[in-house]
Enzyme design. Structure first.
Site, PDB file in Angstrom:
ATOM      1  N   LYS A 149     -88.938  43.249  11.055  1.00  0.00           N
ATOM      2  CA  LYS A 149     -88.007  42.376  11.771  1.00  0.00           C
ATOM      3  C   LYS A 149     -87.239  41.501  10.800  1.00  0.00           C
ATOM      4  O   LYS A 149     -87.888  40.904   9.941  1.00  0.00           O
ATOM      5  CB  LYS A 149     -88.817  41.523  12.739  1.00  0.00           C
ATOM      6  CG  LYS A 149     -88.029  40.470  13.455  1.00  0.00           C
ATOM      7  CD  LYS A 149     -88.952  39.614  14.278  1.00  0.00           C
ATOM      8  CE  LYS A 149     -88.143  38.496  14.878  1.00  0.00           C
ATOM      9  NZ  LYS A 149     -88.953  37.527  15.528  1.00  0.00           N
ATOM     10  N   LYS A 197     -91.961  40.295   8.650  1.00  0.00           N
ATOM     11  CA  LYS A 197     -90.991  39.431   9.339  1.00  0.00           C
ATOM     12  C   LYS A 197     -90.310  38.569   8.289  1.00  0.00           C
ATOM     13  O   LYS A 197     -90.955  37.760   7.607  1.00  0.00           O
ATOM     14  CB  LYS A 197     -91.702  38.554  10.367  1.00  0.00           C
ATOM     15  CG  LYS A 197     -90.723  37.628  11.079  1.00  0.00           C
ATOM     16  CD  LYS A 197     -91.389  36.852  12.186  1.00  0.00           C
ATOM     17  CE  LYS A 197     -90.403  35.925  12.869  1.00  0.00           C
ATOM     18  NZ  LYS A 197     -91.049  35.130  13.911  1.00  0.00           N
TER      19      LYS A 197
HETATM   20  C1  PBG Z   1     -90.810  33.003  16.362  1.00  0.00           C
HETATM   21  C2  PBG Z   1     -89.960  34.166  16.755  1.00  0.00           C
HETATM   22  C3  PBG Z   1     -88.633  34.313  16.360  1.00  0.00           C
HETATM   23  C4  PBG Z   1     -88.156  35.472  16.949  1.00  0.00           C
HETATM   24  C5  PBG Z   1     -89.210  36.035  17.696  1.00  0.00           C
HETATM   25  N1  PBG Z   1     -90.340  35.199  17.544  1.00  0.00           N
HETATM   26  C6  PBG Z   1     -87.728  33.443  15.578  1.00  0.00           C
HETATM   27  C7  PBG Z   1     -88.190  32.648  14.452  1.00  0.00           C
HETATM   28  O1  PBG Z   1     -89.017  33.072  13.641  1.00  0.00           O
HETATM   29  O2  PBG Z   1     -87.680  31.525  14.348  1.00  0.00           O
HETATM   30  C8  PBG Z   1     -86.763  35.975  16.759  1.00  0.00           C
HETATM   31  C9  PBG Z   1     -86.261  36.990  17.678  1.00  0.00           C
HETATM   32  C10 PBG Z   1     -84.795  37.139  17.692  1.00  0.00           C
HETATM   33  O3  PBG Z   1     -84.041  36.543  16.883  1.00  0.00           O
HETATM   34  O4  PBG Z   1     -84.330  37.904  18.551  1.00  0.00           O
HETATM   35  N2  PBG Z   1     -92.139  33.062  16.664  1.00  0.00           N
END
Ligand code: PBG
Length: 337
Positions: free
Chosen positions: A261, A204
């Site tokens: 991601k 991520k």
């Molecule tokens: C945070 C989380 C995020 C997303 C899913 N879970 C954003 C972040 O890390 O601030 C992003 C998903 C998206 O942008 O569609 N736990």
């Protein structure tokens, strides 16, 4: 001169592109409704759906509407949903205490969906950002200058067990703390939830493409800034090898599915992880990827339907087995016709 020009070419790849029939025969990647996981945002109360401005077509739903949406998705052949709560600002605190509320919104949502649509796989996010005033995925160190890794993992373990008790099929830690997959697997097993799977957000990245999501769950607003930095835990977008370290560790610690991601800007990472591991791979086409297709189409600069299709096809072609996407319902509607 050019009229008489002839190549002596035994191999002409264009032969198999000559007709629609031939092109269909040699098509390598095909999208189907079962490829998709629909992310859904849930709110408390009985209010009407709240549209998320930066994500056209996406609304936060109360539990009753959420259940309806889940029924519709299941009917279209979408096998799974990933649920994200949006809490009232007054329920947030620095430690994200409400994440462990035994009657919390997300737990009520899981119970309602599993009761109404038992065959639909329900996935929940394990991270503290919807619950913290500062919007970080964990609790802060005493010096308040970073997220406290081990204390956060302890809380996430408790959270995962609560979610398993509520009947969730897959927990998805999205926090990027070190060691959380192994720790969560261990507490789930001790609590007799050996059948609850873990989808690890493994690679991520610290991405600018999460902006619209932070509007949706209110984590940017909670922090009072749109440039909340998660750089000490999410991966540096410049790094490739580091994503393999993370994916390898998560598999060794017990992840059943690993995730990359965002998806579209990280196709090389999806392929890298695919080649390095036999574990199923999920890719998350995040809010910003969705928003940019909508925005360009609205300006008349891109063809909405073709870009939507191509963006998802590319993610599957890169090696993803599952795609989390806000296009899930539209795509399933199209593909199940
Ligand atoms: C945070 C989380 C995020 C997303 C899913 N879970 C954003 C972040 O890390 O601030 C992003 C998903 C998206 O942008 O569609 N736990």
């Amino acid at each position: 001169m050019s009229q008489e020009f002839k190549l002596d070419l035994p191999i002409r790849p264009r032969r198999l592109r000559r007709t629609a029939g031939l092109r269909a025969m040699v098509e390598e990647t095909v999208l189907r409704p079962a490829d998709f996981i629909a992310p859904l945002f849930v709110i408390d109360g009985k209010g009407r759906p709240e549209p998320v401005k930066s994500m056209p077509g996406v609304s936060r739903l109360n539990i009753t509407d959420l259940v309806k949406e889940c029924r519709a998705l299941a009917k279209l052949g979408v096998p799974a949903v990933a649920l994200f709560p949006k809490l009232d600002a007054k329920l947030k605190d620095a430690d994200g205490t409400r994440a462990l509320d035994e009657d919390g919104l997300i737990l009520r949502a899981v119970r309602a969906v599993k009761k109404a649509v038992p065959g639909l796989t329900v996935i929940t996010d394990i991270a503290l950002d919807p619950y913290t005033t500062h919007g970080h995925d964990g609790v802060l160190t005493p010096a308040q200058d970073d997220v406290d890794n081990d204390r956060t993992v302890g809380i996430l373990c408790e959270m995962a067990v609560l979610h398993a008790e509520a009947g969730v099929d897959i927990v998805a830690p999205s926090d990027m703390m070190d060691g959380r997959i192994g720790a969560i697997r261990e507490v789930l097993d001790i609590a007799d939830f050996t059948g609850t799977a873990i989808m690890a957000y493994s690679a991520k990245f610290n991405s600018a493409y999460y902006g619209p999501f932070r509007d949706a769950v209110g984590s940017a607003k909670a922090a009072g800034t749109n440039v909340l930095s998660k750089a000490t835990y999410q991966l540096n977008p410049a790094n490739r090898r580091e994503s393999l370290i993370e994916a390898t560790l998560d598999v060794a610690e017990g992840a059943d599915i690993v995730m990359v991601k965002p998806a579209g800007p990280y196709l090389d990472i999806i392929r890298e992880v695919r080649d390095a591991s036999t574990t199923p791979i999920a890719a998350y086409q995040v809010s910003g990827e969705y928003a940019q297709i909508h925005a360009a189409a609205k300006l008349g600069w891109l063809d909405y339907e073709r870009c939507r299709h191509e963006s998802l096809l590319a993610i599957k072609r890169a090696g993803a087995d599952l795609i989390l996407t806000y296009f899930a319902k539209e795509m399933a509607t199209l593909l199940s016709k």
